[in-house]
Enzyme design. Structure first.
Site, PDB file in Angstrom:
ATOM      1  N   ASP A   1      43.645 -45.404  33.187  1.00  0.00           N
ATOM      2  CA  ASP A   1      44.089 -44.162  33.826  1.00  0.00           C
ATOM      3  C   ASP A   1      45.102 -44.442  34.935  1.00  0.00           C
ATOM      4  O   ASP A   1      45.069 -45.499  35.558  1.00  0.00           O
ATOM      5  CB  ASP A   1      42.865 -43.420  34.396  1.00  0.00           C
ATOM      6  CG  ASP A   1      43.143 -41.943  34.623  1.00  0.00           C
ATOM      7  OD1 ASP A   1      44.189 -41.446  34.190  1.00  0.00           O
ATOM      8  OD2 ASP A   1      42.287 -41.281  35.256  1.00  0.00           O
TER       9      ASP A   1
ATOM     10  N   ARG B   1      50.565 -41.111  37.638  1.00  0.00           N
ATOM     11  CA  ARG B   1      50.709 -41.303  39.089  1.00  0.00           C
ATOM     12  C   ARG B   1      51.583 -42.518  39.405  1.00  0.00           C
ATOM     13  O   ARG B   1      52.337 -42.531  40.365  1.00  0.00           O
ATOM     14  CB  ARG B   1      49.316 -41.431  39.741  1.00  0.00           C
ATOM     15  CG  ARG B   1      48.660 -40.070  39.962  1.00  0.00           C
ATOM     16  CD  ARG B   1      47.175 -40.183  40.183  1.00  0.00           C
ATOM     17  NE  ARG B   1      46.500 -40.401  38.904  1.00  0.00           N
ATOM     18  CZ  ARG B   1      45.239 -40.787  38.801  1.00  0.00           C
ATOM     19  NH1 ARG B   1      44.527 -41.026  39.889  1.00  0.00           N
ATOM     20  NH2 ARG B   1      44.696 -40.932  37.602  1.00  0.00           N
ATOM     21  N   TRP B   2      51.505 -43.535  38.557  1.00  0.00           N
ATOM     22  CA  TRP B   2      52.358 -44.730  38.730  1.00  0.00           C
ATOM     23  C   TRP B   2      53.824 -44.312  38.639  1.00  0.00           C
ATOM     24  O   TRP B   2      54.653 -44.740  39.444  1.00  0.00           O
ATOM     25  CB  TRP B   2      52.008 -45.747  37.637  1.00  0.00           C
ATOM     26  CG  TRP B   2      52.720 -47.059  37.707  1.00  0.00           C
ATOM     27  CD1 TRP B   2      52.277 -48.205  38.314  1.00  0.00           C
ATOM     28  CD2 TRP B   2      53.995 -47.386  37.123  1.00  0.00           C
ATOM     29  NE1 TRP B   2      53.193 -49.214  38.153  1.00  0.00           N
ATOM     30  CE2 TRP B   2      54.260 -48.738  37.421  1.00  0.00           C
ATOM     31  CE3 TRP B   2      54.940 -46.666  36.373  1.00  0.00           C
ATOM     32  CZ2 TRP B   2      55.416 -49.384  37.000  1.00  0.00           C
ATOM     33  CZ3 TRP B   2      56.091 -47.312  35.956  1.00  0.00           C
ATOM     34  CH2 TRP B   2      56.320 -48.663  36.275  1.00  0.00           C
TER      35      TRP B   2
ATOM     36  N   ARG C   1      56.860 -39.069  33.570  1.00  0.00           N
ATOM     37  CA  ARG C   1      55.546 -39.578  33.179  1.00  0.00           C
ATOM     38  C   ARG C   1      55.649 -40.595  32.045  1.00  0.00           C
ATOM     39  O   ARG C   1      54.890 -41.562  31.986  1.00  0.00           O
ATOM     40  CB  ARG C   1      54.625 -38.423  32.765  1.00  0.00           C
ATOM     41  CG  ARG C   1      54.174 -37.546  33.928  1.00  0.00           C
ATOM     42  CD  ARG C   1      53.278 -36.407  33.443  1.00  0.00           C
ATOM     43  NE  ARG C   1      52.096 -36.915  32.772  1.00  0.00           N
ATOM     44  CZ  ARG C   1      50.975 -37.267  33.415  1.00  0.00           C
ATOM     45  NH1 ARG C   1      50.869 -37.142  34.718  1.00  0.00           N
ATOM     46  NH2 ARG C   1      49.953 -37.730  32.724  1.00  0.00           N
TER      47      ARG C   1
ATOM     48  N   SER D   1      40.046 -36.927  22.979  1.00  0.00           N
ATOM     49  CA  SER D   1      40.033 -35.688  22.195  1.00  0.00           C
ATOM     50  C   SER D   1      40.426 -34.495  23.061  1.00  0.00           C
ATOM     51  O   SER D   1      40.730 -33.424  22.546  1.00  0.00           O
ATOM     52  CB  SER D   1      38.656 -35.472  21.546  1.00  0.00           C
ATOM     53  OG  SER D   1      37.633 -35.620  22.501  1.00  0.00           O
TER      54      SER D   1
ATOM     55  N   ASN E   1      42.932 -34.883  25.402  1.00  0.00           N
ATOM     56  CA  ASN E   1      44.341 -35.071  25.785  1.00  0.00           C
ATOM     57  C   ASN E   1      45.297 -34.170  24.998  1.00  0.00           C
ATOM     58  O   ASN E   1      46.477 -34.054  25.336  1.00  0.00           O
ATOM     59  CB  ASN E   1      44.765 -36.544  25.679  1.00  0.00           C
ATOM     60  CG  ASN E   1      44.200 -37.436  26.783  1.00  0.00           C
ATOM     61  OD1 ASN E   1      43.926 -38.619  26.567  1.00  0.00           O
ATOM     62  ND2 ASN E   1      44.027 -36.888  27.993  1.00  0.00           N
TER      63      ASN E   1
ATOM     64  N   ARG F   1      47.481 -31.585  26.822  1.00  0.00           N
ATOM     65  CA  ARG F   1      48.733 -31.921  27.538  1.00  0.00           C
ATOM     66  C   ARG F   1      49.937 -31.284  26.839  1.00  0.00           C
ATOM     67  O   ARG F   1      49.852 -30.895  25.678  1.00  0.00           O
ATOM     68  CB  ARG F   1      48.884 -33.440  27.604  1.00  0.00           C
ATOM     69  CG  ARG F   1      47.747 -34.054  28.414  1.00  0.00           C
ATOM     70  CD  ARG F   1      47.995 -35.511  28.712  1.00  0.00           C
ATOM     71  NE  ARG F   1      46.894 -36.021  29.521  1.00  0.00           N
ATOM     72  CZ  ARG F   1      46.924 -37.119  30.229  1.00  0.00           C
ATOM     73  NH1 ARG F   1      48.016 -37.864  30.240  1.00  0.00           N
ATOM     74  NH2 ARG F   1      45.878 -37.497  30.929  1.00  0.00           N
TER      75      ARG F   1
ATOM     76  N   ARG G   1      34.805 -40.998  36.984  1.00  0.00           N
ATOM     77  CA  ARG G   1      34.112 -40.199  35.961  1.00  0.00           C
ATOM     78  C   ARG G   1      34.355 -40.872  34.617  1.00  0.00           C
ATOM     79  O   ARG G   1      35.226 -41.732  34.481  1.00  0.00           O
ATOM     80  CB  ARG G   1      34.628 -38.758  35.953  1.00  0.00           C
ATOM     81  CG  ARG G   1      36.136 -38.633  35.800  1.00  0.00           C
ATOM     82  CD  ARG G   1      36.585 -37.165  35.751  1.00  0.00           C
ATOM     83  NE  ARG G   1      38.030 -37.073  35.850  1.00  0.00           N
ATOM     84  CZ  ARG G   1      38.713 -36.905  36.985  1.00  0.00           C
ATOM     85  NH1 ARG G   1      38.068 -36.803  38.138  1.00  0.00           N
ATOM     86  NH2 ARG G   1      40.038 -36.840  36.981  1.00  0.00           N
TER      87      ARG G   1
ATOM     88  N   SER H   1      34.944 -39.113  31.667  1.00  0.00           N
ATOM     89  CA  SER H   1      35.902 -38.371  30.828  1.00  0.00           C
ATOM     90  C   SER H   1      35.592 -38.507  29.330  1.00  0.00           C
ATOM     91  O   SER H   1      36.485 -38.774  28.517  1.00  0.00           O
ATOM     92  CB  SER H   1      37.334 -38.816  31.141  1.00  0.00           C
ATOM     93  OG  SER H   1      37.637 -38.569  32.489  1.00  0.00           O
TER      94      SER H   1
HETATM   95  C1  IPE Z   1      40.942 -40.391  30.331  1.00  0.00           C
HETATM   96  O1  IPE Z   1      41.950 -40.117  31.225  1.00  0.00           O
HETATM   97  C2  IPE Z   1      41.511 -40.545  28.955  1.00  0.00           C
HETATM   98  C3  IPE Z   1      42.261 -41.774  28.723  1.00  0.00           C
HETATM   99  C4  IPE Z   1      42.432 -42.753  29.587  1.00  0.00           C
HETATM  100  C5  IPE Z   1      42.857 -41.881  27.417  1.00  0.00           C
HETATM  101  P1  IPE Z   1      42.354 -38.613  31.596  1.00  0.00           P
HETATM  102  O2  IPE Z   1      43.461 -38.729  32.570  1.00  0.00           O
HETATM  103  O3  IPE Z   1      42.606 -37.829  30.368  1.00  0.00           O
HETATM  104  O4  IPE Z   1      41.018 -38.085  32.277  1.00  0.00           O
HETATM  105  P2  IPE Z   1      40.757 -36.846  33.227  1.00  0.00           P
HETATM  106  O5  IPE Z   1      41.406 -35.653  32.598  1.00  0.00           O
HETATM  107  O6  IPE Z   1      41.376 -37.176  34.549  1.00  0.00           O
HETATM  108  O7  IPE Z   1      39.273 -36.743  33.324  1.00  0.00           O
HETATM  109  C1  IPE Z   2      46.309 -42.444  31.360  1.00  0.00           C
HETATM  110  O1  IPE Z   2      47.207 -42.077  32.335  1.00  0.00           O
HETATM  111  C2  IPE Z   2      46.904 -42.426  29.988  1.00  0.00           C
HETATM  112  C3  IPE Z   2      46.427 -41.350  29.110  1.00  0.00           C
HETATM  113  C4  IPE Z   2      45.473 -40.495  29.358  1.00  0.00           C
HETATM  114  C5  IPE Z   2      47.090 -41.244  27.829  1.00  0.00           C
HETATM  115  P1  IPE Z   2      47.407 -40.543  32.727  1.00  0.00           P
HETATM  116  O2  IPE Z   2      48.501 -39.983  31.869  1.00  0.00           O
HETATM  117  O3  IPE Z   2      46.130 -39.807  32.655  1.00  0.00           O
HETATM  118  O4  IPE Z   2      47.906 -40.693  34.223  1.00  0.00           O
HETATM  119  P2  IPE Z   2      47.504 -39.792  35.451  1.00  0.00           P
HETATM  120  O5  IPE Z   2      46.006 -39.676  35.480  1.00  0.00           O
HETATM  121  O6  IPE Z   2      48.173 -38.472  35.256  1.00  0.00           O
HETATM  122  O7  IPE Z   2      48.037 -40.542  36.628  1.00  0.00           O
HETATM  123 MG    MG Z   3      44.658 -39.431  33.987  1.00  0.00          MG
END
Ligand code: IPE
Ligand code: IPE
Ligand code: MG
Length: 246
Positions: free
Chosen positions: A26, A30-31, A39, A72, A74, A77, A200, A202
């Site tokens: 995760d 943010r990176w 993103r 499942s 994601n 987005r 968490r 997730s």
């Molecule tokens: C968890 O990260 C899913 C993966 C790393 C693929 P998310 O960024 O989707 O989790 P939430 O929404 O912050 O709980």
């Molecule tokens: C995790 O990074 C990758 C996936 C869930 C695919 P995020 O895309 O969730 O990154 P943040 O949480 O928005 O920083």
């Molecule tokens: Mg995330």
């Protein structure tokens, strides 16, 4: 039991006794945000971190590294981000399959990946079958994975067996459920890592995490590497696992 290699120098156990490590990767977004980048740049850097971490796992002789790549949930987005992620998945398989083959790493996919685009499903099936005989390290990628969905699919499979008269519902126990999960052929989960400071699960490996040790790091996934994996494993080695006993 007799010691098998009593005359050999004792190799350092870099896995500290862990057989199966899973990571909730995760923090890609943010990176990127910190760098004023889109993103997708974070996801690209995240793929590099996958490469580094899979190499480190293989080098230390870890049996299984399971990586949460797409949940499942994601699908909520924006379409453009989903399509970037699917494009990167394609590219990863195209570019990295040869390395998996050369390094004897077995590739496995967990989750309902069959619901992805047919061309991606075909690529996955081919990559998985080409590396099926490899070992000792397995890298399992969780794609369109949700633990609740996995458990529902397991329940469906058990119900089908019961209706076919192959199974008495009264005898269904934890082992029967575990045997239907996507992880059925993997070792028990020892250590679950989540990056980016979120604490968490997730919907990741809810069943398998029953007695896993949990490790949270503020490191954003694109900054993750083998050294951080080793730090987590050192801490894992210092934990006392009691499984409800004394
Ligand atoms: C968890 O990260 C899913 C993966 C790393 C693929 P998310 O960024 O989707 O989790 P939430 O929404 O912050 O709980
Ligand atoms: C995790 O990074 C990758 C996936 C869930 C695919 P995020 O895309 O969730 O990154 P943040 O949480 O928005 O920083
Ligand atoms: Mg995330």
């Amino acid at each position: 039991m007799a010691e098998e290699h009593s005359s050999d120098p004792v190799p350092a156990d870099r896995t500290h006794g862990a057989r199966h490590v899973a990571i909730i990767m995760d923090g890609n977004g943010r990176w990127a945000k910190k760098r004023f980048l889109p993103r997708v740049a974070g996801h690209k850097a995240g793929v590099e971190a996958v490469r580094r971490t899979a190499r480190a796992a293989r080098d230390m002789g870890l049996e299984t590294l399971t990586l949460y790549a797409f949940s499942s949930e994601n699908w909520k987005r924006p379409e453009s981000e989903i399509s970037d992620l699917m494009g990167m998945l394609r590219h990863f398989i195209e570019r990295d399959l040869a390395e998996f083959e050369a390094n004897n790493v077995r590739l496995k996919v967990i989750g309902n990946y069959r619901a992805l685009e047919p061309s991606i499903v075909a690529m996955i099936d081919s990559a998985v079958s080409r590396t099926a005989g490899n070992g000792p390290t397995t890298v399992a990628i969780a794609l369109n994975y949700g633990a609740q969905d996995e458990l529902a699919r397991a329940a469906q499979a058990l119900a089908r067996k019961a209706i076919a008269g192959e199974l008495d519902p009264a005898t269904i126990g934890p082992d029967d459920i575990a045997a239907q999960l996507d992880t059925a052929d993997l070792p028990p989960l020892d250590l679950l890592i989540r990056t980016s400071g979120e604490k968490r699960l997730s919907n990741f490996l809810l069943w398998q995490a029953a007695y896993a040790e949990l490790y949270f790091t503020d490191t954003l996934w694109p900054d993750f590497n083998g050294d951080i994996l080793e730090q987590a494993l050192v801490e894992f080695g210092q934990r006392e696992r009691r499984y409800g006993g004394l």
